[in-house]
Write a protein that holds these residues in place. Structure first.
Motif, short mmCIF file in Angstrom:
data_model
loop_
_atom_site.label_atom_id
_atom_site.label_comp_id
_atom_site.label_asym_id
_atom_site.label_seq_id
_atom_site.Cartn_x
_atom_site.Cartn_y
_atom_site.Cartn_z
N TYR A 385 47.30 46.95 46.29
CA TYR A 385 47.65 45.81 45.40
C TYR A 385 48.92 44.96 45.64
O TYR A 385 49.45 44.42 44.82
N ALA A 386 49.47 44.86 46.76
CA ALA A 386 50.35 43.96 47.18
C ALA A 386 49.74 42.79 47.98
O ALA A 386 50.38 41.70 48.27
N TYR A 387 48.37 42.91 48.16
CA TYR A 387 47.60 41.75 48.94
C TYR A 387 46.43 41.47 48.19
O TYR A 387 45.37 42.52 48.12
N LEU A 388 46.35 40.45 47.50
CA LEU A 388 44.94 40.17 46.43
C LEU A 388 44.48 38.81 46.49
O LEU A 388 44.14 38.20 45.66
N PRO A 389 44.11 38.52 47.69
CA PRO A 389 43.44 37.05 47.96
C PRO A 389 42.37 36.83 47.25
O PRO A 389 41.85 35.83 46.81
#
Length: 455
Positions: A385-389
Protein backbone atom coordinates in the motif's frame (compact mmCIF):
# COMPACT_ATOMS: atom_id res chain seq x y z
CA UNK A 1 21.07 16.92 -18.30
CA UNK A 2 21.56 20.05 -16.25
CA UNK A 3 19.45 18.82 -13.34
CA UNK A 4 20.26 15.92 -11.04
CA UNK A 5 16.61 14.96 -10.54
CA UNK A 6 13.82 14.47 -13.08
CA UNK A 7 11.08 17.10 -13.32
CA UNK A 8 8.71 17.49 -10.35
CA UNK A 9 5.53 19.34 -9.46
CA UNK A 10 6.22 22.19 -7.02
CA UNK A 11 4.02 21.37 -4.01
CA UNK A 12 2.31 23.86 -1.68
CA UNK A 13 4.38 25.28 1.17
CA UNK A 14 1.82 27.79 2.56
CA UNK A 15 -1.94 27.67 3.27
CA UNK A 16 -4.27 28.70 0.43
CA UNK A 17 -7.89 29.89 0.55
CA UNK A 18 -10.68 28.20 -1.41
CA UNK A 19 -10.55 30.55 -4.42
CA UNK A 20 -6.80 30.21 -4.94
CA UNK A 21 -7.01 26.44 -4.40
CA UNK A 22 -9.71 26.15 -7.06
CA UNK A 23 -7.85 28.41 -9.50
CA UNK A 24 -4.65 26.38 -9.07
CA UNK A 25 -6.54 23.06 -9.28
CA UNK A 26 -7.95 24.07 -12.67
CA UNK A 27 -4.39 24.51 -13.92
CA UNK A 28 -2.82 21.52 -12.18
CA UNK A 29 -4.62 19.37 -9.60
CA UNK A 30 -1.32 18.17 -8.12
CA UNK A 31 -0.30 21.73 -7.26
CA UNK A 32 -2.80 21.71 -4.34
CA UNK A 33 -0.92 18.87 -2.58
CA UNK A 34 0.96 20.29 0.44
CA UNK A 35 4.69 19.61 0.42
CA UNK A 36 4.34 18.23 3.96
CA UNK A 37 2.47 15.27 2.41
CA UNK A 38 5.87 13.94 1.31
CA UNK A 39 7.07 13.88 4.95
CA UNK A 40 3.98 12.91 6.97
CA UNK A 41 1.62 9.90 7.17
CA UNK A 42 -1.48 12.13 7.00
CA UNK A 43 -2.37 15.78 6.38
CA UNK A 44 -5.80 17.36 7.05
CA UNK A 45 -7.39 20.71 6.31
CA UNK A 46 -10.54 22.52 5.19
CA UNK A 47 -11.15 24.13 1.80
CA UNK A 48 -14.90 24.58 1.77
CA UNK A 49 -15.13 20.95 2.98
CA UNK A 50 -13.02 19.01 5.48
CA UNK A 51 -10.39 16.92 3.72
CA UNK A 52 -7.63 14.47 4.61
CA UNK A 53 -4.67 13.26 2.55
CA UNK A 54 -3.52 9.80 3.61
CA UNK A 55 -0.01 8.48 2.92
CA UNK A 56 0.16 5.81 5.66
CA UNK A 57 0.00 2.33 4.04
CA UNK A 58 -2.06 0.74 6.83
CA UNK A 59 -4.63 3.56 6.76
CA UNK A 60 -4.76 3.33 2.96
CA UNK A 61 -5.46 -0.40 3.26
CA UNK A 62 -8.41 0.39 5.54
CA UNK A 63 -9.87 2.84 2.99
CA UNK A 64 -9.36 0.71 -0.14
CA UNK A 65 -9.84 -2.78 1.29
CA UNK A 66 -11.02 -3.27 4.88
CA UNK A 67 -13.77 -0.64 4.84
CA UNK A 68 -14.38 -0.26 1.11
CA UNK A 69 -18.13 0.44 1.42
CA UNK A 70 -17.52 3.19 3.98
CA UNK A 71 -15.37 5.08 1.46
CA UNK A 72 -17.10 5.21 -1.97
CA UNK A 73 -15.63 7.29 -4.79
CA UNK A 74 -16.06 11.00 -4.18
CA UNK A 75 -18.72 13.21 -5.74
CA UNK A 76 -15.98 15.18 -7.51
CA UNK A 77 -14.79 12.02 -9.31
CA UNK A 78 -18.31 10.95 -10.22
CA UNK A 79 -19.41 14.37 -11.45
CA UNK A 80 -16.34 14.69 -13.65
CA UNK A 81 -16.66 11.28 -15.30
CA UNK A 82 -20.34 10.32 -15.28
CA UNK A 83 -21.26 12.34 -18.41
CA UNK A 84 -18.70 10.33 -20.40
CA UNK A 85 -18.90 6.82 -18.93
CA UNK A 86 -22.20 6.64 -17.08
CA UNK A 87 -22.61 4.14 -14.23
CA UNK A 88 -19.83 1.92 -15.56
CA UNK A 89 -17.36 -0.12 -13.54
CA UNK A 90 -15.17 2.89 -12.85
CA UNK A 91 -17.72 4.89 -10.85
CA UNK A 92 -20.57 2.48 -9.98
CA UNK A 93 -20.94 1.52 -6.32
CA UNK A 94 -22.26 -1.38 -4.24
CA UNK A 95 -24.25 -4.17 -5.88
CA UNK A 96 -24.34 -2.38 -9.27
CA UNK A 97 -20.54 -2.30 -9.30
CA UNK A 98 -20.14 -5.86 -8.02
CA UNK A 99 -22.19 -7.58 -10.72
CA UNK A 100 -20.45 -5.60 -13.49
CA UNK A 101 -17.05 -6.48 -12.05
CA UNK A 102 -17.92 -10.19 -11.91
CA UNK A 103 -19.22 -10.12 -15.50
CA UNK A 104 -16.17 -8.24 -16.85
CA UNK A 105 -13.40 -10.00 -14.86
CA UNK A 106 -12.96 -12.93 -17.33
CA UNK A 107 -12.42 -10.40 -20.15
CA UNK A 108 -9.00 -9.58 -18.64
CA UNK A 109 -7.91 -13.13 -17.81
CA UNK A 110 -4.26 -13.96 -18.50
CA UNK A 111 -5.22 -16.07 -21.52
CA UNK A 112 -7.35 -13.33 -23.10
CA UNK A 113 -4.72 -10.65 -22.49
CA UNK A 114 -2.02 -12.89 -24.02
CA UNK A 115 -4.27 -13.53 -27.05
CA UNK A 116 -4.37 -9.78 -27.66
CA UNK A 117 -0.58 -9.34 -27.55
CA UNK A 118 -0.05 -9.63 -31.35
CA UNK A 119 -2.15 -6.46 -31.72
CA UNK A 120 0.22 -4.68 -29.30
CA UNK A 121 3.27 -5.94 -31.21
CA UNK A 122 1.82 -4.78 -34.56
CA UNK A 123 1.03 -1.31 -33.20
CA UNK A 124 4.56 -1.01 -31.77
CA UNK A 125 6.05 -1.99 -35.15
CA UNK A 126 3.93 0.66 -36.90
CA UNK A 127 5.31 3.24 -34.46
CA UNK A 128 8.85 2.20 -35.36
CA UNK A 129 8.00 2.70 -39.04
CA UNK A 130 6.59 6.19 -38.36
CA UNK A 131 9.70 7.21 -36.41
CA UNK A 132 11.96 5.84 -39.15
CA UNK A 133 9.98 7.77 -41.77
CA UNK A 134 10.42 10.99 -39.78
CA UNK A 135 14.17 10.73 -40.34
CA UNK A 136 16.65 12.55 -38.09
CA UNK A 137 14.29 15.28 -36.89
CA UNK A 138 12.98 15.46 -33.32
CA UNK A 139 9.81 13.51 -32.53
CA UNK A 140 7.20 14.25 -29.86
CA UNK A 141 6.99 10.88 -28.13
CA UNK A 142 3.81 11.94 -26.32
CA UNK A 143 1.98 12.21 -29.65
CA UNK A 144 3.53 8.94 -30.82
CA UNK A 145 2.52 7.05 -27.69
CA UNK A 146 -1.05 8.42 -27.80
CA UNK A 147 -1.32 7.25 -31.42
CA UNK A 148 0.17 3.85 -30.61
CA UNK A 149 -2.02 3.07 -27.62
CA UNK A 150 -5.14 4.31 -29.41
CA UNK A 151 -4.24 1.94 -32.27
CA UNK A 152 -4.07 -0.88 -29.73
CA UNK A 153 -7.31 -0.07 -27.94
CA UNK A 154 -9.09 0.47 -31.27
CA UNK A 155 -7.98 -2.92 -32.58
CA UNK A 156 -8.63 -4.87 -29.38
CA UNK A 157 -12.06 -3.25 -29.03
CA UNK A 158 -13.35 -3.23 -32.61
CA UNK A 159 -11.17 -5.69 -34.49
CA UNK A 160 -14.02 -6.44 -36.92
CA UNK A 161 -13.81 -2.99 -38.46
CA UNK A 162 -17.22 -1.97 -37.14
CA UNK A 163 -18.68 1.35 -38.24
CA UNK A 164 -16.84 3.26 -35.53
CA UNK A 165 -15.01 6.42 -36.59
CA UNK A 166 -11.82 6.17 -34.51
CA UNK A 167 -10.69 9.72 -35.26
CA UNK A 168 -14.00 11.15 -34.05
CA UNK A 169 -13.92 9.02 -30.90
CA UNK A 170 -10.32 10.01 -30.25
CA UNK A 171 -11.18 13.69 -30.70
CA UNK A 172 -14.23 13.47 -28.45
CA UNK A 173 -12.21 11.81 -25.68
CA UNK A 174 -9.46 14.44 -25.90
CA UNK A 175 -12.01 17.27 -25.87
CA UNK A 176 -13.74 15.83 -22.86
CA UNK A 177 -10.57 15.27 -20.84
CA UNK A 178 -9.15 18.71 -21.59
CA UNK A 179 -12.38 20.65 -20.95
CA UNK A 180 -14.56 18.65 -18.58
CA UNK A 181 -11.63 17.44 -16.55
CA UNK A 182 -10.92 20.86 -15.12
CA UNK A 183 -12.06 20.96 -11.51
CA UNK A 184 -15.26 22.99 -11.21
CA UNK A 185 -16.31 24.87 -8.10
CA UNK A 186 -19.70 23.15 -8.49
CA UNK A 187 -18.04 19.72 -8.25
CA UNK A 188 -16.02 20.62 -5.17
CA UNK A 189 -19.16 21.93 -3.44
CA UNK A 190 -21.09 18.80 -4.42
CA UNK A 191 -23.76 20.36 -6.66
CA UNK A 192 -25.99 17.74 -8.36
CA UNK A 193 -25.29 16.47 -11.90
CA UNK A 194 -28.13 18.42 -13.53
CA UNK A 195 -26.54 21.82 -12.70
CA UNK A 196 -24.63 22.77 -15.90
CA UNK A 197 -20.84 22.86 -15.52
CA UNK A 198 -18.74 25.63 -17.12
CA UNK A 199 -16.65 24.25 -19.98
CA UNK A 200 -18.53 20.96 -20.07
CA UNK A 201 -21.35 21.97 -22.40
CA UNK A 202 -19.08 22.30 -25.43
CA UNK A 203 -18.07 18.64 -25.19
CA UNK A 204 -21.66 17.40 -24.91
CA UNK A 205 -22.31 17.10 -28.66
CA UNK A 206 -19.11 15.13 -29.26
CA UNK A 207 -19.93 12.84 -26.35
CA UNK A 208 -23.45 12.23 -27.63
CA UNK A 209 -22.13 11.33 -31.07
CA UNK A 210 -19.47 9.05 -29.58
CA UNK A 211 -22.06 7.16 -27.52
CA UNK A 212 -24.37 6.82 -30.52
CA UNK A 213 -21.55 5.37 -32.66
CA UNK A 214 -20.63 2.93 -29.91
CA UNK A 215 -24.26 1.79 -29.53
CA UNK A 216 -24.52 1.15 -33.29
CA UNK A 217 -21.25 -0.82 -33.34
CA UNK A 218 -22.31 -2.95 -30.35
CA UNK A 219 -25.70 -3.78 -31.88
CA UNK A 220 -24.12 -4.60 -35.25
CA UNK A 221 -21.60 -6.95 -33.64
CA UNK A 222 -24.29 -8.66 -31.55
CA UNK A 223 -26.26 -9.37 -34.73
CA UNK A 224 -23.49 -10.75 -36.93
CA UNK A 225 -21.00 -12.13 -34.39
CA UNK A 226 -17.23 -12.19 -34.94
CA UNK A 227 -14.68 -14.68 -36.26
CA UNK A 228 -11.15 -15.31 -35.01
CA UNK A 229 -9.64 -14.30 -31.69
CA UNK A 230 -12.35 -12.63 -29.58
CA UNK A 231 -11.76 -8.93 -28.92
CA UNK A 232 -12.92 -6.90 -25.91
CA UNK A 233 -16.34 -6.28 -27.41
CA UNK A 234 -16.90 -10.00 -28.07
CA UNK A 235 -15.81 -10.88 -24.56
CA UNK A 236 -18.06 -8.23 -23.00
CA UNK A 237 -21.03 -9.35 -25.11
CA UNK A 238 -20.48 -12.89 -23.82
CA UNK A 239 -19.88 -11.75 -20.23
CA UNK A 240 -22.31 -13.05 -17.62
CA UNK A 241 -22.31 -12.39 -13.88
CA UNK A 242 -21.87 -15.96 -12.53
CA UNK A 243 -23.85 -15.04 -9.43
CA UNK A 244 -26.94 -13.33 -10.88
CA UNK A 245 -26.65 -14.58 -14.52
CA UNK A 246 -27.15 -10.94 -15.56
CA UNK A 247 -25.65 -9.65 -18.83
CA UNK A 248 -24.93 -6.07 -19.77
CA UNK A 249 -27.47 -4.05 -21.76
CA UNK A 250 -26.30 -2.09 -24.82
CA UNK A 251 -25.99 1.08 -22.67
CA UNK A 252 -24.01 -0.76 -19.96
CA UNK A 253 -21.77 -2.37 -22.60
CA UNK A 254 -21.21 1.02 -24.20
CA UNK A 255 -20.34 2.79 -20.96
CA UNK A 256 -17.87 0.07 -19.98
CA UNK A 257 -16.39 -0.08 -23.47
CA UNK A 258 -15.86 3.69 -23.44
CA UNK A 259 -14.32 3.35 -19.96
CA UNK A 260 -11.81 0.82 -21.31
CA UNK A 261 -11.09 3.01 -24.36
CA UNK A 262 -10.50 6.15 -22.26
CA UNK A 263 -8.55 4.42 -19.49
CA UNK A 264 -6.84 1.90 -21.76
CA UNK A 265 -5.20 4.34 -24.10
CA UNK A 266 -4.72 7.59 -22.17
CA UNK A 267 -3.04 6.13 -19.07
CA UNK A 268 -0.73 3.73 -20.92
CA UNK A 269 0.27 6.45 -23.39
CA UNK A 270 1.22 8.74 -20.53
CA UNK A 271 3.18 6.03 -18.73
CA UNK A 272 5.15 5.31 -21.90
CA UNK A 273 5.72 9.03 -22.56
CA UNK A 274 7.10 9.57 -19.06
CA UNK A 275 9.22 6.40 -19.40
CA UNK A 276 10.72 7.80 -22.61
CA UNK A 277 11.48 11.09 -20.83
CA UNK A 278 13.23 9.19 -18.02
CA UNK A 279 15.24 7.04 -20.45
CA UNK A 280 16.45 10.23 -22.10
CA UNK A 281 17.20 11.69 -18.67
CA UNK A 282 19.38 8.69 -17.72
CA UNK A 283 21.29 7.23 -20.71
CA UNK A 284 22.90 4.53 -18.51
CA UNK A 285 19.47 3.10 -17.65
CA UNK A 286 18.52 3.26 -21.33
CA UNK A 287 21.67 1.38 -22.36
CA UNK A 288 21.10 -1.33 -19.73
CA UNK A 289 17.48 -1.72 -20.83
CA UNK A 290 18.46 -2.00 -24.49
CA UNK A 291 21.04 -4.67 -23.66
CA UNK A 292 18.34 -6.74 -21.94
CA UNK A 293 16.00 -6.33 -24.89
CA UNK A 294 18.64 -7.28 -27.45
CA UNK A 295 19.65 -10.31 -25.41
CA UNK A 296 16.06 -11.58 -25.24
CA UNK A 297 14.76 -10.64 -28.68
CA UNK A 298 17.86 -11.38 -30.79
CA UNK A 299 16.52 -9.12 -33.56
CA UNK A 300 12.95 -10.50 -33.70
CA UNK A 301 9.68 -8.79 -32.74
CA UNK A 302 8.65 -8.54 -29.07
CA UNK A 303 5.64 -10.69 -28.15
CA UNK A 304 3.53 -11.35 -25.08
CA UNK A 305 5.69 -14.41 -24.34
CA UNK A 306 8.71 -12.12 -23.89
CA UNK A 307 7.20 -9.89 -21.19
CA UNK A 308 8.28 -12.06 -18.25
CA UNK A 309 11.79 -12.32 -19.72
CA UNK A 310 12.24 -8.52 -19.58
CA UNK A 311 12.35 -7.76 -15.82
CA UNK A 312 14.39 -4.56 -16.16
CA UNK A 313 11.92 -3.10 -18.68
CA UNK A 314 9.14 -3.86 -16.18
CA UNK A 315 11.19 -2.21 -13.40
CA UNK A 316 11.48 0.94 -15.55
CA UNK A 317 7.70 0.95 -16.05
CA UNK A 318 7.17 0.49 -12.30
CA UNK A 319 9.56 3.30 -11.40
CA UNK A 320 7.92 5.56 -14.00
CA UNK A 321 4.52 4.90 -12.42
CA UNK A 322 5.95 5.71 -8.98
CA UNK A 323 7.28 9.08 -10.13
CA UNK A 324 4.50 9.98 -12.59
CA UNK A 325 1.33 7.99 -11.82
CA UNK A 326 -1.29 8.55 -14.50
CA UNK A 327 -3.94 8.88 -11.79
CA UNK A 328 -2.23 11.25 -9.36
CA UNK A 329 -4.98 11.35 -6.71
CA UNK A 330 -7.65 8.89 -5.56
CA UNK A 331 -10.59 10.62 -3.87
CA UNK A 332 -13.22 9.08 -1.56
CA UNK A 333 -16.11 10.44 0.53
CA UNK A 334 -16.40 9.08 4.10
CA UNK A 335 -19.83 7.67 4.96
CA UNK A 336 -19.30 6.99 8.68
CA UNK A 337 -17.40 8.27 11.68
CA UNK A 338 -13.94 6.69 11.65
CA UNK A 339 -10.37 7.16 12.83
CA UNK A 340 -7.34 7.08 10.52
CA UNK A 341 -3.82 7.60 11.87
CA UNK A 342 -5.41 8.63 15.19
CA UNK A 343 -7.35 11.43 13.46
CA UNK A 344 -11.15 11.83 13.43
CA UNK A 345 -12.96 11.26 10.13
CA UNK A 346 -16.54 12.56 9.90
CA UNK A 347 -19.29 11.55 7.46
CA UNK A 348 -18.99 13.72 4.34
CA UNK A 349 -15.24 14.33 4.74
CA UNK A 350 -13.18 13.98 1.57
CA UNK A 351 -10.43 11.38 2.02
CA UNK A 352 -7.74 11.58 -0.65
CA UNK A 353 -4.87 9.24 -1.38
CA UNK A 354 -2.43 11.47 -3.28
CA UNK A 355 -0.68 8.75 -5.31
CA UNK A 356 1.83 11.33 -6.55
CA UNK A 357 2.88 12.26 -2.98
CA UNK A 358 2.72 8.62 -1.83
CA UNK A 359 5.36 7.68 -4.39
CA UNK A 360 7.57 10.54 -3.16
CA UNK A 361 6.99 10.17 0.58
CA UNK A 362 10.29 10.21 2.48
CA UNK A 363 8.92 7.88 5.18
CA UNK A 364 8.39 5.18 2.54
CA UNK A 365 11.15 5.64 -0.06
CA UNK A 366 14.89 6.42 0.04
CA UNK A 367 15.74 9.57 -1.92
CA UNK A 368 12.25 9.43 -3.47
CA UNK A 369 12.67 12.10 -6.16
CA UNK A 370 15.54 10.13 -7.77
CA UNK A 371 14.94 7.89 -10.79
CA UNK A 372 16.11 4.39 -9.82
CA UNK A 373 14.42 1.34 -11.42
CA UNK A 374 16.44 -0.98 -9.13
CA UNK A 375 14.03 -0.08 -6.29
CA UNK A 376 11.79 -2.71 -7.85
CA UNK A 377 14.41 -5.47 -8.09
CA UNK A 378 12.84 -7.03 -4.98
CA UNK A 379 9.13 -6.27 -5.17
CA UNK A 380 8.42 -8.12 -1.92
CA UNK A 381 10.43 -5.49 -0.03
CA UNK A 382 7.92 -2.76 -1.03
CA UNK A 383 4.82 -2.32 1.11
CA UNK A 384 1.83 -3.16 -1.06
CA UNK A 385 0.00 0.00 0.00
CA UNK A 386 3.00 2.28 -0.53
CA UNK A 387 2.87 1.80 -4.30
CA UNK A 388 -0.58 2.10 -5.90
CA UNK A 389 -0.41 3.03 -9.59
CA UNK A 390 -3.51 0.92 -10.27
CA UNK A 391 -5.23 1.41 -6.90
CA UNK A 392 -5.81 -1.72 -4.79
CA UNK A 393 -8.41 -3.75 -2.99
CA UNK A 394 -11.50 -5.03 -4.83
CA UNK A 395 -11.50 -1.91 -7.01
CA UNK A 396 -7.95 -2.38 -8.31
CA UNK A 397 -7.79 -1.48 -12.02
CA UNK A 398 -9.32 -4.40 -13.91
CA UNK A 399 -7.02 -3.77 -16.89
CA UNK A 400 -3.70 -3.57 -15.01
CA UNK A 401 -2.20 -6.72 -16.58
CA UNK A 402 -3.30 -5.56 -20.04
CA UNK A 403 -1.67 -2.15 -19.54
CA UNK A 404 1.60 -3.58 -18.20
CA UNK A 405 1.91 -6.11 -21.02
CA UNK A 406 1.24 -3.38 -23.59
CA UNK A 407 3.75 -0.98 -22.00
CA UNK A 408 6.53 -3.59 -21.86
CA UNK A 409 5.99 -4.71 -25.48
CA UNK A 410 5.96 -1.14 -26.85
CA UNK A 411 8.93 0.07 -24.78
CA UNK A 412 11.02 -3.00 -25.62
CA UNK A 413 10.21 -2.64 -29.33
CA UNK A 414 11.29 1.01 -29.39
CA UNK A 415 14.53 0.35 -27.49
CA UNK A 416 15.41 -2.52 -29.81
CA UNK A 417 15.33 -0.14 -32.78
CA UNK A 418 16.48 3.28 -31.56
CA UNK A 419 18.76 5.18 -29.21
CA UNK A 420 16.78 8.10 -27.81
CA UNK A 421 18.16 11.45 -26.68
CA UNK A 422 16.26 14.42 -25.24
CA UNK A 423 16.01 17.71 -27.12
CA UNK A 424 17.77 20.38 -25.01
CA UNK A 425 15.49 23.06 -23.58
CA UNK A 426 12.33 20.96 -24.14
CA UNK A 427 11.80 19.49 -20.67
CA UNK A 428 8.16 18.49 -20.08
CA UNK A 429 6.16 19.93 -17.20
CA UNK A 430 4.08 17.51 -15.09
CA UNK A 431 0.48 18.77 -15.14
CA UNK A 432 -2.56 16.83 -13.97
CA UNK A 433 -6.12 17.60 -15.04
CA UNK A 434 -7.72 14.16 -15.02
CA UNK A 435 -4.40 12.43 -15.72
CA UNK A 436 -0.75 13.40 -15.22
CA UNK A 437 0.46 14.65 -18.58
CA UNK A 438 3.88 15.90 -19.73
CA UNK A 439 2.87 19.43 -20.77
CA UNK A 440 4.86 20.59 -23.76
CA UNK A 441 5.40 17.02 -24.95
CA UNK A 442 8.37 14.64 -24.72
CA UNK A 443 10.69 15.71 -27.53
CA UNK A 444 13.44 13.28 -28.48
CA UNK A 445 15.75 12.41 -31.33
CA UNK A 446 15.80 8.75 -32.36
CA UNK A 447 19.02 7.29 -33.78
CA UNK A 448 18.70 3.83 -35.34
CA UNK A 449 20.50 1.16 -33.34
CA UNK A 450 23.55 -0.23 -35.11
CA UNK A 451 23.14 -3.94 -35.75
CA UNK A 452 25.97 -6.19 -34.62
CA UNK A 453 26.87 -9.40 -36.45
CA UNK A 454 25.11 -11.38 -33.71
CA UNK A 455 22.04 -9.12 -33.54
Amino acid sequence: MSTTLPVRVPLVTEPWGILKSLAEARRNVLSIIPDIATRQPMVSGKTGKRWHMVMDPQAIREVLLDRLDDYPKSLVTKNLLKPAIGESLFIAEGAHWRWQRRAAAPVFSHRNVMNLSPIMTAAAERTVARIEAAGPRAVNMLDEMVTTTFDVIGDVTFSGGDTFDRDKVHGAIDDYISEAGKISLFDVLGFPDWVPRPGRLMSGAALKEMKSMADSAIEARAERGHDGVPDLLDLLLEGVDPKTKRQMSTAELRDNLLTFIVAGHETTALTLSWAMYLLGFDPAVQARARAEVQDVLQGRACTGDDVEKLPYIRMIIDETLRLYPAAGIISRTAQKHDTLCGREIRPGDTVMIPIYALGRNKLLWDDPDRFDPDRFADRKSIDRYAYLPFGDGPRICIGASFALQEAVIILATLLSKFEFAPVPGKEPKPVMILTLRPEGGVWMTAKPVQRTAAG
